[in-house]
Design an enzyme around this catalytic site. Structure first.
Site, mmCIF file in Angstrom:
data_model
loop_
_atom_site.group_PDB
_atom_site.id
_atom_site.type_symbol
_atom_site.label_atom_id
_atom_site.label_comp_id
_atom_site.label_asym_id
_atom_site.label_seq_id
_atom_site.Cartn_x
_atom_site.Cartn_y
_atom_site.Cartn_z
ATOM 1 N N GLU A 28 0.836 -1.211 0.000
ATOM 2 C CA GLU A 28 0.000 0.000 0.000
ATOM 3 C C GLU A 28 0.861 1.247 0.000
ATOM 4 O O GLU A 28 0.824 2.034 0.951
ATOM 5 C CB GLU A 28 -0.895 0.000 1.249
ATOM 6 C CG GLU A 28 -1.725 -1.246 1.445
ATOM 7 C CD GLU A 28 -2.361 -1.332 2.825
ATOM 8 O OE1 GLU A 28 -1.872 -0.683 3.771
ATOM 9 O OE2 GLU A 28 -3.351 -2.052 2.961
ATOM 10 N N TYR B 298 4.473 17.876 11.695
ATOM 11 C CA TYR B 298 5.485 16.830 11.945
ATOM 12 C C TYR B 298 6.912 17.368 11.935
ATOM 13 O O TYR B 298 7.846 16.558 11.843
ATOM 14 C CB TYR B 298 5.426 15.733 10.871
ATOM 15 C CG TYR B 298 4.065 15.246 10.468
ATOM 16 C CD1 TYR B 298 3.257 14.531 11.349
ATOM 17 C CD2 TYR B 298 3.585 15.483 9.176
ATOM 18 C CE1 TYR B 298 2.014 14.067 10.945
ATOM 19 C CE2 TYR B 298 2.343 15.016 8.775
ATOM 20 C CZ TYR B 298 1.564 14.317 9.665
ATOM 21 O OH TYR B 298 0.331 13.862 9.263
ATOM 22 N N CYS C 111 -2.574 33.140 10.722
ATOM 23 C CA CYS C 111 -2.387 33.714 12.062
ATOM 24 C C CYS C 111 -2.100 32.632 13.091
ATOM 25 O O CYS C 111 -2.943 32.316 13.940
ATOM 26 C CB CYS C 111 -3.617 34.512 12.455
ATOM 27 S SG CYS C 111 -3.822 35.909 11.377
HETATM 28 N N1 LLP Z 1 -1.313 1.646 4.626
HETATM 29 C C1 LLP Z 1 -1.756 2.035 5.832
HETATM 30 C C2 LLP Z 1 -2.511 1.088 6.634
HETATM 31 C C3 LLP Z 1 -1.481 3.331 6.302
HETATM 32 O O1 LLP Z 1 -1.912 3.692 7.501
HETATM 33 C C4 LLP Z 1 -0.735 4.227 5.492
HETATM 34 C C5 LLP Z 1 -0.463 5.584 5.934
HETATM 35 C C6 LLP Z 1 -0.298 3.779 4.231
HETATM 36 C C7 LLP Z 1 -0.594 2.482 3.833
HETATM 37 C C8 LLP Z 1 0.494 4.636 3.298
HETATM 38 O O2 LLP Z 1 1.698 5.030 3.865
HETATM 39 P P1 LLP Z 1 2.815 5.749 2.963
HETATM 40 O O3 LLP Z 1 3.298 4.749 1.943
HETATM 41 O O4 LLP Z 1 2.177 6.908 2.309
HETATM 42 O O5 LLP Z 1 3.837 6.153 3.928
HETATM 43 N N2 LLP Z 1 0.130 12.477 6.925
HETATM 44 C C9 LLP Z 1 1.412 11.852 7.232
HETATM 45 C C10 LLP Z 1 1.445 10.403 6.815
HETATM 46 C C11 LLP Z 1 0.352 9.581 7.461
HETATM 47 C C12 LLP Z 1 0.358 8.162 6.983
HETATM 48 C C13 LLP Z 1 -0.862 7.454 7.435
HETATM 49 N N3 LLP Z 1 -0.959 6.095 6.992
HETATM 50 C C14 LLP Z 1 2.512 12.657 6.565
HETATM 51 O O6 LLP Z 1 2.231 13.671 5.951
HETATM 52 O O7 LLP Z 1 3.679 12.304 6.675
#
Ligand code: LLP
Length: 419
Positions: A278, A321, A350
């Site tokens: 994913e 973050y 703001c």
């Molecule tokens: N699968 C599951 C179960 C997840 O919870 C996530 C991300 C992904 C796949 C995809 O992860 P990736 O390959 O994109 O790292 N908003 C945060 C990231 C939150 C990720 C949440 N879950 C940021 O901007 O760094």
């Protein structure tokens, strides 16, 4: 390794998306705006596909792009056309994929806290698999499936209790996480599988976190659920090891999907199930930038602050973050020496936390100059808000020398709709 996947580059001093000058995009469509490269989305998806698709003989891996990273319909369509499956975490994301022409039978529905109406939607759409996060959710799903005369395909999301080296907000697989169920709960459920008459137990799901640069957390997570595989009722059909691949940063290299594939191949082959992954960020982040215009500059407490027209409502990652996004002046003086300075880059919202970068080494920028904030394609627009009554930016897709709007800039009327 992935230099060939770099589609934002400088040509004669001017930063381009593919062969389109970003300054032209700014002039035509205004700022702030998200600009994506279609070749980057396609190339990065293909890179992961090539690394993983044929890993387990006879069981083509399912590359389920994580929609939350960047969920624009045109991007989803671009990926669907290239054979992507999709990982969704809400009814809204499921409907988006369907609207983009994605095949529901290649959707993984994950996420903690799915409502009944979302479970109904997933069953009715015929998704490939619902990743169930607790016994309570499984019981609700059993009831809903029975009332509909359906059989729901399920993977149990197990908390592998693997702690990964990443920001605390990006960990999902450590003990006491809200995500997934314990191994003992999963074992108990699998032992009582016969009472779940309307559930087909298809597989297991683990996801350790996001922005992981090492292979070990993945290998450890797989290892940690191995005993569940041995007590699985019938042959396990799918094994979903999540997403989370880190991208390259100035401070550290990211995770090369090919290296991860090589490392995980023996375990995945031994499990023998169809691997599901994913990835979100690895595909989307380097495929998009924000272009923004300098509004003002000032000195404060001995620091130079460059104020731009993008803000934390457009890109919240630095504020939320402490994420570091590389920034570049779009047009630099190509002749002779470049004058650079160390500045803080702030938005107009703001909030004292509304910084897009601190201690940024930047060519000197005056009001009217354009800056590109890089690696903003993932969790950029998808996390944008209207805070401070700011319309969300336009999204522009570049293909070669051609740019087009794939989501128009919001208007004031958009903001008031529904009030
Ligand atoms: N699968 C599951 C179960 C997840 O919870 C996530 C991300 C992904 C796949 C995809 O992860 P990736 O390959 O994109 O790292 N908003 C945060 C990231 C939150 C990720 C949440 N879950 C940021 O901007 O760094």
């Amino acid at each position: 390794m992935t230099d060939k996947l770099q589609f934002f580059r400088r040509i004669d001093g001017a930063l381009h998306a593919e062969s389109t000058p970003l300054a032209d995009v700014a002039r035509e469509y205004g700022t702030p705006a998200y600009v994506y490269s279609s070749a980057s989305f396609a190339g990065r998806f293909q890179y992961i596909y090539d690394a993983f698709a044929k890993l387990v003989p006879g069981r083509e891996s399912l590359i389920a792009y994580s929609v939350k990273a960047c969920s624009n319909l045109t991007i989803l369509r671009l990926l669907a056309e290239r054979g992507s499956a999709f990982d969704v975490v809400s009814g809204g994301e499921l409907l988006r994929v369907a609207r983009a022409g994605g095949d529901p039978s290649r959707i993984i529905f994950a996420g903690v806290g799915k409502r009944d109406d979302e479970l109904e939607l997933a069953i009715d759409a015929g998704v490939l698999q619902i990743n169930v996060e607790s016994r309570g959710e499984l019981d609700r799903l059993q009831t809903i499936a029975r009332l509909r005369g359906a059989r729901a395909r399920v993977a149990l999301r197990v908390n592998p209790e693997v702690d990964a080296d990443t920001h605390k907000h990006l960990k999902t697989g450590a003990a006491a996480s809200k995500f997934g169920m314990s191994k003992s709960d999963a074992a108990a459920i699998l032992g009582q599988n016969k009472q779940y008459t309307n559930i087909e137990f298809a597989g297991l799901h683990v996801h350790v976190g996001s922005m992981l640069s090492a292979c070990d957390p993945y290998a450890n997570a797989i290892e940690s659920v191995r005993e569940l595989i041995s007590v699985f009722p019938g042959p396990i059909q799918t094994f979903d090891f999540g997403g989370g691949f880190a991208i390259d940063r100035a401070s550290a290299p990211g995770l090369d999907p090919r290296v991860l594939a090589e490392k995980l191949a023996p375990s995945l082959i031994k499990i023998g199930a169809r691997p599901i992954l994913e990835p979100g960020r690895w595909i989307a982040a380097p495929s998009g930038v924000i272009i923004t215009k300098v509004v003002d500059r000032k000195q404060s407490g001995g620091r130079t602050i460059v104020i731009v027209d993008a803000a934390m409502n457009d890109l919240i990652r630095p504020a939320l973050y402490d994420a570091v996004h590389p920034m570049e002046k779009i047009k630099i003086n190509n002749s002779g020496s470049r004058a650079a300075e160390t500045v803080d880059v702030a938005g107009p919202v703001c909030e004292s936390g509304d910084f897009l970068g601190r201690n940024v080494q930047l060519d000197i920028c005056e009001p009217g100059d354009l800056i590109a904030i890089l690696d903003a394609g993932a969790y950029g627009f998808s996390m944008a808000s209207n805070y401070n009554s700011r319309p969300r930016p336009a999204e522009i897709l570049v293909s070669g020398a051609h740019a087009r709007v794939i989501r128009r800039r919001e208007t004031f009327d958009d903001l008031l709709r529904g009030e």
